[in-house]
Design a protein around this motif. Structure first.
Motif, short mmCIF file in Angstrom:
data_model
loop_
_atom_site.label_atom_id
_atom_site.label_comp_id
_atom_site.label_asym_id
_atom_site.label_seq_id
_atom_site.Cartn_x
_atom_site.Cartn_y
_atom_site.Cartn_z
N LEU A 108 0.83 -1.21 0.00
CA LEU A 108 0.00 0.00 0.00
C LEU A 108 0.87 1.26 0.00
N TRP A 109 0.31 2.31 -0.60
CA TRP A 109 0.99 3.60 -0.68
C TRP A 109 0.26 4.64 0.17
N GLN A 110 0.93 5.79 0.36
CA GLN A 110 0.34 6.87 1.13
C GLN A 110 -1.05 7.20 0.58
N GLY A 111 -2.04 7.29 1.49
CA GLY A 111 -3.38 7.64 1.08
C GLY A 111 -4.25 6.48 0.66
N ASP A 112 -3.66 5.30 0.45
CA ASP A 112 -4.48 4.14 0.07
C ASP A 112 -5.38 3.72 1.22
N PRO A 113 -6.57 3.20 0.90
CA PRO A 113 -7.42 2.63 1.96
C PRO A 113 -6.67 1.51 2.68
N GLY A 114 -6.75 1.50 3.98
CA GLY A 114 -6.08 0.48 4.77
C GLY A 114 -4.74 0.87 5.32
N VAL A 115 -4.20 2.01 4.90
CA VAL A 115 -2.89 2.43 5.40
C VAL A 115 -2.97 2.98 6.82
N GLU A 116 -4.04 3.70 7.13
CA GLU A 116 -4.13 4.38 8.42
C GLU A 116 -4.01 3.43 9.61
N PRO A 117 -4.69 2.28 9.62
CA PRO A 117 -4.52 1.37 10.77
C PRO A 117 -3.10 0.87 10.93
N VAL A 118 -2.41 0.66 9.82
CA VAL A 118 -1.02 0.21 9.88
C VAL A 118 -0.15 1.30 10.50
N ALA A 119 -0.32 2.54 10.04
CA ALA A 119 0.47 3.65 10.57
C ALA A 119 0.21 3.83 12.07
N GLU A 120 -1.04 3.73 12.47
CA GLU A 120 -1.37 3.88 13.89
C GLU A 120 -0.74 2.77 14.73
N LEU A 121 -0.75 1.57 14.20
CA LEU A 121 -0.12 0.45 14.91
C LEU A 121 1.38 0.69 15.06
N ILE A 122 2.04 1.10 13.98
CA ILE A 122 3.48 1.35 14.02
C ILE A 122 3.80 2.45 15.04
N GLU A 123 3.04 3.52 15.01
CA GLU A 123 3.28 4.63 15.95
C GLU A 123 3.05 4.19 17.40
N THR A 124 1.99 3.43 17.63
CA THR A 124 1.67 3.00 19.00
C THR A 124 2.74 2.08 19.57
N VAL A 125 3.15 1.09 18.79
CA VAL A 125 4.14 0.13 19.27
C VAL A 125 5.49 0.82 19.47
N HIS A 126 5.88 1.68 18.51
CA HIS A 126 7.16 2.37 18.66
C HIS A 126 7.15 3.32 19.87
N ALA A 127 6.05 4.00 20.09
CA ALA A 127 5.97 4.89 21.25
C ALA A 127 6.13 4.09 22.54
N GLU A 128 5.53 2.91 22.58
CA GLU A 128 5.65 2.03 23.75
C GLU A 128 7.11 1.64 24.00
N VAL A 129 7.80 1.25 22.96
CA VAL A 129 9.19 0.80 23.09
C VAL A 129 10.12 1.96 23.42
N LEU A 130 9.98 3.06 22.69
CA LEU A 130 10.92 4.17 22.81
C LEU A 130 10.75 4.96 24.10
N ALA A 131 9.56 4.87 24.71
CA ALA A 131 9.36 5.56 25.99
C ALA A 131 10.28 5.02 27.08
N ASP A 132 10.79 3.83 26.88
CA ASP A 132 11.69 3.23 27.87
C ASP A 132 13.15 3.65 27.70
#
Length: 368
Positions: free
Chosen positions: A58-82
């Motif tokens: 998928l590319w930027q703006g494609d349907p289905g990209v937003e949940p993937v981006a949110e997952l990546i941001e959430t998991v990375h924030a969890e890890v990097l906060a440590d």
């Protein structure tokens, strides 16, 4: 403004194997590695991996990209906060699509979001500037590999082979004064590595990967499939060059008639054969090939590499490096280089016409 001298940066990497997020601290001035710090790994759950797989291609703006981006941001924030001791963060994101000659490159996840959440500067979007200037946008670890070779006290040419979902290699001459010097590094993607066999094992056995290459060790390689595989146009391109995870999707179709063990053996042999074909492009024979990434834990793959290459093959741990964290450390290193205005890629690593300092910096409260 960064203080002078080495700073602590934490890099994070989520690779094409879709196994999890690596994070690692590095003390560096963007040129010399002063010290390696602690690290962490956060595996993806089955549901998270399924979400990421659904986003591949998928590319930027494609349907289905937003949940993937949110997952990546959430998991990375969890890890990097440590890692509160880090002065800055290098965030690669998750590569969903890579077509440098066409639509460009797409890494899901926003560094601006992470900067706000974590309250520290985040360097991200490392590949886009290189692609805009005509480069392949990959691989991006070579300048770090050069610094790692210097740190390890190496003096003769060596190669660093990263075996993730896709394989990539950096030939390094550590006798040179810097990675930007002509003849110091040559880097390119070798071909598929773990991705095809991981996909096979998941589809046929419901497991994430062939642990230790145990299944492949029981099989017989179909040499006719390997011969056909090596006729792919990619192997005739002169490096630098790069691949998308799915560029060799026909491999899975080719092994479909084979037993599980024979299919695993053949796909594993394809990864080794691709590396051997790539080694033909090295400027000089390396004294050793040091392997990083999950593939170094696959005994069958390592044995196949040793049989096909004309020099010793060993895990990077043999020279004091951490093969699980090298890519995360690389993005910590590149983050500091971006902040210091140093180049992150060049003609011999991505094929870009001139030295490029990729990446953008997002700071908390401004997002810029």
């Amino acid at each position: 403004m960064l203080k002078r001298g080495p700073v602590w940066a934490v890099g994070a990497m989520s690779g094409t194997s879709l196994d999890g997020v690596d994070a690692a601290l590095l003390h560096t001035d963007g040129e010399v590695i002063a010290e390696f710090g602690r690290h962490a790994y956060r595996p993806y759950s089955g549901a998270e991996r399924a979400c990421l797989r659904a986003g591949l291609g998928l590319w930027q703006g494609d349907p289905g990209v937003e949940p993937v981006a949110e997952l990546i941001e959430t998991v990375h924030a969890e890890v990097l906060a440590d890692f509160p001791e880090a002065d800055m963060i290098g965030f690669h994101g998750q590569t969903l699509a890579h077509d440098p000659a066409g639509r460009g490159t797409h890494q899901a996840g926003s560094g601006a979001v992470l900067a706000e959440v974590l309250g520290r500067p985040v360097v991200w979007d490392f590949r886009s500037a290189d692609v805009r200037m005509g480069g392949q946008g990959a691989p991006l670890a070579p300048y770090f590999h050069f610094a790692a070779a210097k740190w390890a006290g190496l003096r003769a040419p060596v190669a660093f082979l990263n075996l993730g979902g896709v394989g990539n290699v950096t030939w390094v001459d550590p006798s040179q004064p810097g990675p930007e010097v002509p003849g110091a590094v040559l880097a390119f993607d070798t071909g598929p590595a773990n991705a095809p066999v991981n996909d096979l094992i998941r589809a046929r056995r419901g497991l994430p990967f062939d642990e230790g290459g145990a299944l492949a060790a029981k099989g017989r390689v179909d040499e006719s499939i390997i011969a056909g595989f090596l006729t792919h146009p990619y192997f005739y391109k002169i490096p630098p060059k790069s691949l998308d995870r799915n560029d060799f999707h026909t491999l899975l179709a080719a092994v479909a008639p084979l037993s599980d063990a024979d299919a695993a053996a053949t796909l594993t042999a394809a990864a080794a054969a691709a590396v051997a074909r790539g080694a033909e492009h090295f400027p000089h024979a390396p004294i050793a090939v040091y392997v990083t990434g999950g593939g170094r834990l696959n005994e069958t793959l390592m044995s196949m590499l040793s049989a096909r290459l004309a020099c010793p093959v060993a895990p990077v741990e043999d020279i004091g490096l951490n093969g699980d964290m090298l890519e995360a450390q690389a993005f910590a290193y590149l983050a500091v280089r971006v902040a210091r205005g140093l180049s992150t890629s060049g003609p011999s690593t991505t094929g870009v016409a001139a030295q490029v300092g990729g990446g953008q910096i997002s700071r908390p409260n401004t997002g810029r």
